[in-house]
Design a protein around this motif. Structure first.
Motif, mmCIF file in Angstrom:
data_model
loop_
_atom_site.group_PDB
_atom_site.id
_atom_site.type_symbol
_atom_site.label_atom_id
_atom_site.label_comp_id
_atom_site.label_asym_id
_atom_site.label_seq_id
_atom_site.Cartn_x
_atom_site.Cartn_y
_atom_site.Cartn_z
ATOM 1 N N GLY A 137 0.604 -1.138 -0.001
ATOM 2 C CA GLY A 137 0.287 -0.043 0.040
ATOM 3 C C GLY A 137 0.814 1.207 -0.059
ATOM 4 O O GLY A 137 0.336 2.422 -0.125
ATOM 5 N N ASN A 161 0.295 -9.406 -2.147
ATOM 6 C CA ASN A 161 0.199 -8.461 -1.077
ATOM 7 C C ASN A 161 0.810 -8.978 0.200
ATOM 8 O O ASN A 161 0.459 -10.056 0.597
ATOM 9 C CB ASN A 161 -1.489 -8.367 -0.588
ATOM 10 C CG ASN A 161 -1.859 -7.348 0.373
ATOM 11 O OD1 ASN A 161 -1.207 -7.259 1.291
ATOM 12 N ND2 ASN A 161 -3.007 -6.567 0.202
ATOM 13 N N LEU A 190 -3.899 -5.740 -4.020
ATOM 14 C CA LEU A 190 -4.689 -4.751 -3.144
ATOM 15 C C LEU A 190 -5.700 -5.832 -2.399
ATOM 16 O O LEU A 190 -5.833 -7.036 -2.692
ATOM 17 C CB LEU A 190 -5.542 -3.968 -4.020
ATOM 18 C CG LEU A 190 -4.769 -2.915 -4.805
ATOM 19 C CD1 LEU A 190 -5.735 -2.005 -5.831
ATOM 20 C CD2 LEU A 190 -4.265 -2.086 -3.696
ATOM 21 N N PHE A 246 -11.214 -1.642 -2.075
ATOM 22 C CA PHE A 246 -10.207 -0.627 -2.188
ATOM 23 C C PHE A 246 -10.700 0.784 -2.872
ATOM 24 O O PHE A 246 -11.851 0.464 -3.344
ATOM 25 C CB PHE A 246 -9.244 -1.186 -3.092
ATOM 26 C CG PHE A 246 -9.483 -1.646 -4.407
ATOM 27 C CD1 PHE A 246 -9.607 -0.837 -5.402
ATOM 28 C CD2 PHE A 246 -9.623 -3.023 -4.553
ATOM 29 C CE1 PHE A 246 -10.066 -1.171 -6.662
ATOM 30 C CE2 PHE A 246 -9.962 -3.515 -5.867
ATOM 31 C CZ PHE A 246 -10.246 -2.579 -6.840
ATOM 32 N N THR A 247 -10.131 1.597 -2.385
ATOM 33 C CA THR A 247 -10.432 2.830 -3.001
ATOM 34 C C THR A 247 -9.735 3.144 -4.161
ATOM 35 O O THR A 247 -8.873 2.491 -4.695
ATOM 36 C CB THR A 247 -10.190 4.163 -2.207
ATOM 37 O OG1 THR A 247 -8.675 4.375 -1.960
ATOM 38 C CG2 THR A 247 -10.914 3.890 -0.595
ATOM 39 N N GLN A 307 -6.378 4.325 -3.895
ATOM 40 C CA GLN A 307 -5.557 2.891 -3.458
ATOM 41 C C GLN A 307 -4.969 2.391 -4.838
ATOM 42 O O GLN A 307 -3.794 1.974 -4.926
ATOM 43 C CB GLN A 307 -5.846 2.112 -2.555
ATOM 44 C CG GLN A 307 -6.301 2.651 -1.283
ATOM 45 C CD GLN A 307 -7.000 1.577 -0.230
ATOM 46 O OE1 GLN A 307 -8.136 1.107 -0.676
ATOM 47 N NE2 GLN A 307 -6.497 1.165 0.888
ATOM 48 N N LEU A 330 -15.683 2.247 -2.154
ATOM 49 C CA LEU A 330 -14.876 1.239 -2.035
ATOM 50 C C LEU A 330 -15.207 0.339 -3.231
ATOM 51 O O LEU A 330 -16.585 0.401 -3.774
ATOM 52 C CB LEU A 330 -15.018 0.305 -0.843
ATOM 53 C CG LEU A 330 -14.499 0.996 0.539
ATOM 54 C CD1 LEU A 330 -14.917 0.162 1.725
ATOM 55 C CD2 LEU A 330 -13.097 1.043 0.258
#
Length: 237
Positions: free
Chosen positions: A22, A101, A156, A160-161, A164, A209
């Motif tokens: 991230g 991740n 991710l 997630f946004t 991001q 999101l």
């Protein structure tokens, strides 16, 4: 039993595992070799292929044995066969790469690795064998792949946004910053993202999101409509 008159080279596998947490750096999973050659130096996870296993099985086995990391989707990268690449003799290596991740894949040294760790792609130690060349090719492949195929599935969280997601693309492509409006317009146009709610318990205005709509992506891929994805995902304007 049939015998060959020609010498037979050994075959190894090496695995380039890119990790993302991230932040603004891609990480690489490395081991510190516990045996010669290059004892004490850092290297990619990998090892010799057993006679009764296929290449991908060998890659996943070596990765788990040396680092504890398992259950990855790996993709074959390239075959490295320079005659002088390994001081032990004529060794051909088939390289694989994977995206993960970091939080989902803690690494623990095992087998013939003294240590294991995640290193920034921009600050790698001196590497054994020709592993610097393997990493360079894998990095170039990743940066090319991100232009026509969504990579957030592996890197991710499930939700997630768009911020991001944009940060991930900027990190992989090693660019300062994309135009936010243009990025969001183009990524949403693909139809591969699905709105799934808003952030909870945040001090700022909660962002929307998203999750990947894998069904839509697979449909585009099966239709060989990579042009749609390429036009939408190639953000280097």
């Amino acid at each position: 039993m049939y015998t060959y008159e020609y010498p037979r080279p050994s075959v190894t596998v090496d695995i380039v595992v890119f990790g993302y947490d991230g932040g603004r750096q891609l990480k690489l999973l490395l081991i510190q070799r516990g045996a010669p050659p290059f004892k004490g130096q850092w290297a990619l996870p990998g090892g010799f292929v057993d006679l009764d296993e296929d290449l991908e099985t060998a890659a996943l086995r070596e990765l788990e044995e040396e680092t504890g990391v398992k259950d990855l989707f790996v993709e074959q990268l390239f075959t490295f066969g320079d005659p002088g690449r390994d001081p032990r003799g004529r060794v051909i290596s088939v390289a694989y790469f994977a995206l993960v991740n970091l939080q989902d894949h803690p690494a623990v040294a095992a087998s013939d690795a003294d240590e294991v760790g995640w290193y920034s792609l921009e600050e790698l130690p001196e590497l054994a064998f020709d592993h610097a060349d393997i990493i360079e090719m894998a990095t170039n492949r990743l940066r090319a792949k991100v232009r026509y195929q969504p990579i957030g599935f592996e890197l991710l969280p499930e939700k997630f946004t768009l911020g991001q997601l944009q940060s991930l693309y900027e990190t992989v492509l090693n660019v300062e910053e994309f135009n936010k409006r243009n990025f969001r317009t183009r990524i949403l146009r693909t139809g591969i993202l699905e709105e799934v709610g808003r952030q909870q318990n945040v001090a700022h205005r909660p962002a929307v999101l998203y999750s990947f709509n894998e069904e839509t992506y697979q449909r585009l891929a099966s239709q060989r409509d990579t042009g749609v994805l390429r036009r939408a995902l190639d953000f280097e304007l």
